[in-house]
Design a protein around this motif. Structure first.
Motif, PDB file in Angstrom:
ATOM      1  N   PHE A 233       0.841  -1.196   0.000  1.00 24.07           N
ATOM      2  CA  PHE A 233       0.000   0.000   0.000  1.00 24.07           C
ATOM      3  C   PHE A 233       0.874   1.243   0.000  1.00 24.07           C
ATOM      4  CE2 PHE A 233      -2.644   3.284   1.992  1.00 24.07           C
ATOM      5  CZ  PHE A 233      -3.726   3.256   1.117  1.00 24.07           C
ATOM      6  N   ILE A 234       1.931   1.227   0.798  1.00 20.94           N
ATOM      7  CA  ILE A 234       2.874   2.352   0.803  1.00 20.94           C
ATOM      8  C   ILE A 234       3.543   2.482  -0.566  1.00 20.94           C
ATOM      9  CG2 ILE A 234       5.064   3.178   1.776  1.00 20.94           C
ATOM     10  CD1 ILE A 234       4.092   2.020   4.490  1.00 20.94           C
ATOM     11  N   CYS A 235       3.940   1.355  -1.152  1.00 21.11           N
ATOM     12  CA  CYS A 235       4.544   1.379  -2.490  1.00 21.11           C
ATOM     13  C   CYS A 235       3.571   1.927  -3.528  1.00 21.11           C
ATOM     14  CB  CYS A 235       5.009  -0.012  -2.911  1.00 21.11           C
ATOM     15  SG  CYS A 235       6.469  -0.578  -2.032  1.00 21.11           S
ATOM     16  N   MET A 236       2.303   1.568  -3.413  1.00 25.01           N
ATOM     17  CA  MET A 236       1.294   2.064  -4.346  1.00 25.01           C
ATOM     18  C   MET A 236       1.171   3.582  -4.239  1.00 25.01           C
ATOM     19  SD  MET A 236      -2.751   1.085  -4.673  1.00 25.01           S
ATOM     20  CE  MET A 236      -3.269   2.078  -3.275  1.00 25.01           C
ATOM     21  N   LEU A 237       1.211   4.101  -3.018  1.00 21.82           N
ATOM     22  CA  LEU A 237       1.129   5.549  -2.826  1.00 21.82           C
ATOM     23  C   LEU A 237       2.371   6.263  -3.358  1.00 21.82           C
ATOM     24  CD1 LEU A 237      -0.398   5.704   0.774  1.00 21.82           C
ATOM     25  CD2 LEU A 237      -1.583   6.026  -1.414  1.00 21.82           C
ATOM     26  N   ILE A 238       3.541   5.682  -3.118  1.00 16.14           N
ATOM     27  CA  ILE A 238       4.790   6.299  -3.556  1.00 16.14           C
ATOM     28  C   ILE A 238       4.922   6.279  -5.077  1.00 16.14           C
ATOM     29  CG2 ILE A 238       7.311   6.022  -3.541  1.00 16.14           C
ATOM     30  CD1 ILE A 238       7.035   5.076  -0.618  1.00 16.14           C
TER      31      ILE A 238
ATOM     32  N   ARG B 282       2.596   6.089  -7.321  1.00 17.28           N
ATOM     33  CA  ARG B 282       1.469   6.753  -7.995  1.00 17.28           C
ATOM     34  C   ARG B 282       0.961   5.964  -9.202  1.00 17.28           C
ATOM     35  NH1 ARG B 282       4.557  12.277  -7.823  1.00 17.28           N
ATOM     36  NH2 ARG B 282       4.352  12.712  -5.627  1.00 17.28           N
ATOM     37  N   GLY B 283       0.606   4.745  -8.951  1.00 19.19           N
ATOM     38  CA  GLY B 283       0.039   3.916 -10.012  1.00 19.19           C
ATOM     39  C   GLY B 283       0.995   2.890 -10.577  1.00 19.19           C
ATOM     40  N   GLY B 284       2.268   2.957 -10.217  1.00 14.49           N
ATOM     41  CA  GLY B 284       3.220   1.955 -10.694  1.00 14.49           C
ATOM     42  C   GLY B 284       2.872   0.578 -10.159  1.00 14.49           C
ATOM     43  N   ILE B 285       2.422   0.549  -8.931  1.00 23.03           N
ATOM     44  CA  ILE B 285       1.883  -0.675  -8.340  1.00 23.03           C
ATOM     45  C   ILE B 285       0.405  -0.402  -8.128  1.00 23.03           C
ATOM     46  CG2 ILE B 285       1.851  -2.137  -6.285  1.00 23.03           C
ATOM     47  CD1 ILE B 285       4.844  -1.717  -6.072  1.00 23.03           C
ATOM     48  N   GLY B 286      -0.427  -1.244  -8.714  1.00 18.10           N
ATOM     49  CA  GLY B 286      -1.863  -1.022  -8.658  1.00 18.10           C
ATOM     50  C   GLY B 286      -2.501  -1.624  -7.424  1.00 18.10           C
TER      51      GLY B 286
ATOM     52  N   GLY C 229      -4.785  -3.813  -7.387  1.00 22.97           N
ATOM     53  CA  GLY C 229      -4.893  -5.258  -7.570  1.00 22.97           C
ATOM     54  C   GLY C 229      -3.657  -5.989  -7.078  1.00 22.97           C
ATOM     55  N   ASP C 230      -2.484  -5.402  -7.338  1.00 20.89           N
ATOM     56  CA  ASP C 230      -1.233  -5.989  -6.845  1.00 20.89           C
ATOM     57  C   ASP C 230      -1.203  -5.991  -5.322  1.00 20.89           C
ATOM     58  OD1 ASP C 230      -0.199  -6.335  -9.480  1.00 20.89           O
ATOM     59  OD2 ASP C 230       0.414  -4.229  -9.499  1.00 20.89           O
ATOM     60  N   VAL C 231      -1.678  -4.897  -4.713  1.00 17.19           N
ATOM     61  CA  VAL C 231      -1.724  -4.808  -3.247  1.00 17.19           C
ATOM     62  C   VAL C 231      -2.639  -5.899  -2.688  1.00 17.19           C
ATOM     63  CG1 VAL C 231      -2.377  -3.361  -1.274  1.00 17.19           C
ATOM     64  CG2 VAL C 231      -1.257  -2.322  -3.257  1.00 17.19           C
ATOM     65  N   LYS C 232      -3.820  -6.040  -3.275  1.00 13.29           N
ATOM     66  CA  LYS C 232      -4.770  -7.057  -2.799  1.00 13.29           C
ATOM     67  C   LYS C 232      -4.214  -8.465  -3.002  1.00 13.29           C
ATOM     68  CE  LYS C 232      -8.002  -4.684  -5.082  1.00 13.29           C
ATOM     69  NZ  LYS C 232      -9.281  -4.373  -5.761  1.00 13.29           N
ATOM     70  N   LEU C 233      -3.575  -8.691  -4.151  1.00 14.87           N
ATOM     71  CA  LEU C 233      -3.024 -10.020  -4.428  1.00 14.87           C
ATOM     72  C   LEU C 233      -1.911 -10.372  -3.450  1.00 14.87           C
ATOM     73  CD1 LEU C 233      -2.934 -12.558  -6.137  1.00 14.87           C
ATOM     74  CD2 LEU C 233      -1.443 -11.352  -7.744  1.00 14.87           C
ATOM     75  N   PHE C 234      -0.996  -9.451  -3.198  1.00 16.74           N
ATOM     76  CA  PHE C 234       0.072  -9.722  -2.230  1.00 16.74           C
ATOM     77  C   PHE C 234      -0.494  -9.936  -0.823  1.00 16.74           C
ATOM     78  CE2 PHE C 234       3.675  -8.301  -4.987  1.00 16.74           C
ATOM     79  CZ  PHE C 234       4.521  -9.352  -4.699  1.00 16.74           C
TER      80      PHE C 234
ATOM     81  N   VAL D  75       1.951  -9.397 -12.038  1.00 17.73           N
ATOM     82  CA  VAL D  75       1.521 -10.742 -11.659  1.00 17.73           C
ATOM     83  C   VAL D  75       2.471 -11.843 -12.150  1.00 17.73           C
ATOM     84  CG1 VAL D  75      -0.365 -12.426 -11.716  1.00 17.73           C
ATOM     85  CG2 VAL D  75      -0.872 -10.009 -11.445  1.00 17.73           C
ATOM     86  N   PRO D  76       3.043 -11.744 -13.375  1.00 19.34           N
ATOM     87  CA  PRO D  76       3.988 -12.806 -13.753  1.00 19.34           C
ATOM     88  C   PRO D  76       5.157 -12.935 -12.773  1.00 19.34           C
ATOM     89  CG  PRO D  76       3.385 -11.519 -15.675  1.00 19.34           C
ATOM     90  CD  PRO D  76       2.792 -10.825 -14.486  1.00 19.34           C
ATOM     91  N   PHE D  77       5.587 -11.835 -12.210  1.00 19.69           N
ATOM     92  CA  PHE D  77       6.713 -11.870 -11.276  1.00 19.69           C
ATOM     93  C   PHE D  77       6.267 -12.324  -9.890  1.00 19.69           C
ATOM     94  CE2 PHE D  77       7.468  -8.731 -14.571  1.00 19.69           C
ATOM     95  CZ  PHE D  77       8.520  -9.363 -15.213  1.00 19.69           C
ATOM     96  N   ILE D  78       5.031 -12.013  -9.534  1.00 21.09           N
ATOM     97  CA  ILE D  78       4.472 -12.538  -8.293  1.00 21.09           C
ATOM     98  C   ILE D  78       4.381 -14.062  -8.396  1.00 21.09           C
ATOM     99  CG2 ILE D  78       2.438 -12.576  -6.788  1.00 21.09           C
ATOM    100  CD1 ILE D  78       1.911  -9.661  -7.710  1.00 21.09           C
TER     101      ILE D  78
END
Length: 176
Positions: free
Chosen positions: A98-103, A105-109, A111-116, A160-163
């Protein structure tokens, strides 16, 4: 895609069978990672094609993980420590991404936060290893793209491929 899923299921079944037989792994734990990897494979295809992680698929994954976590905690010995580890893994993954998503600004969505977060709920403290493997794989791929000039610094790549790779690497290395 049927061939992809069938071959993927076959390989995971072989790995799971070996781990169950030789390493005395619990069936329910193997099944949880098997289901996680199968659903992640579906999300890989969707993320590459549409650059979206559908909430519907995440809800299915969350339901599967919660059900198997509850079986692990209550049926196999009622281990409170295991439940706490699952919760801490989910919380840790959520806070980090979530912090990464805020920093970014859309680079991490989102969906990625929820998936992790769901993967953290599945793996507990091992989420730190999965995050490390996932980020290393995406970093190496990004470096190759930048060096070959197939991408620029502001371009986005599906995460997701990297996750998926991070979970798979963790799954395989946990038996070594």
């Amino acid at each position: 895609y049927n061939l992809i899923f069938a071959s993927h299921a076959f390989v995971l079944g072989l790995i799971g069978g070996v781990c169950f037989y030789y390493y005395n792994y619990s069936f329910i734990g193997l099944y949880k990672y098997y289901m996680l990897l199968e659903i992640l494979l579906l999300l890989v295809i969707i993320d590459i094609k549409k650059k979206v992680i559908p909430n519907f698929v995440l809800l299915i994954l969350l339901g599967v993980v919660l059900l198997i976590d509850l079986i692990q905690v209550f049926v196999y010995g009622g281990q409170l420590e295991l439940a706490i580890a699952f919760a801490i893994g989910a919380g840790l993954a959520f806070i980090i991404f979530f912090i990464c998503m805020l920093i970014t600004r859309g680079g991490i969505g989102a969906g990625d936060v929820k998936l992790f977060t769901i993967i953290g709920l599945c793996s507990g403290f091992a989420i730190t290893n999965i995050i490390f493997y996932s980020l290393c794989a995406s970093f190496l791929y990004s470096i190759v793209l930048l060096m070959t000039r197939k991408a620029k610094m502001k371009d986005f790549i599906p995460m997701v491929p990297f996750i998926y790779l991070g979970v798979l690497i963790f799954f395989i290395t946990s038996f070594i």
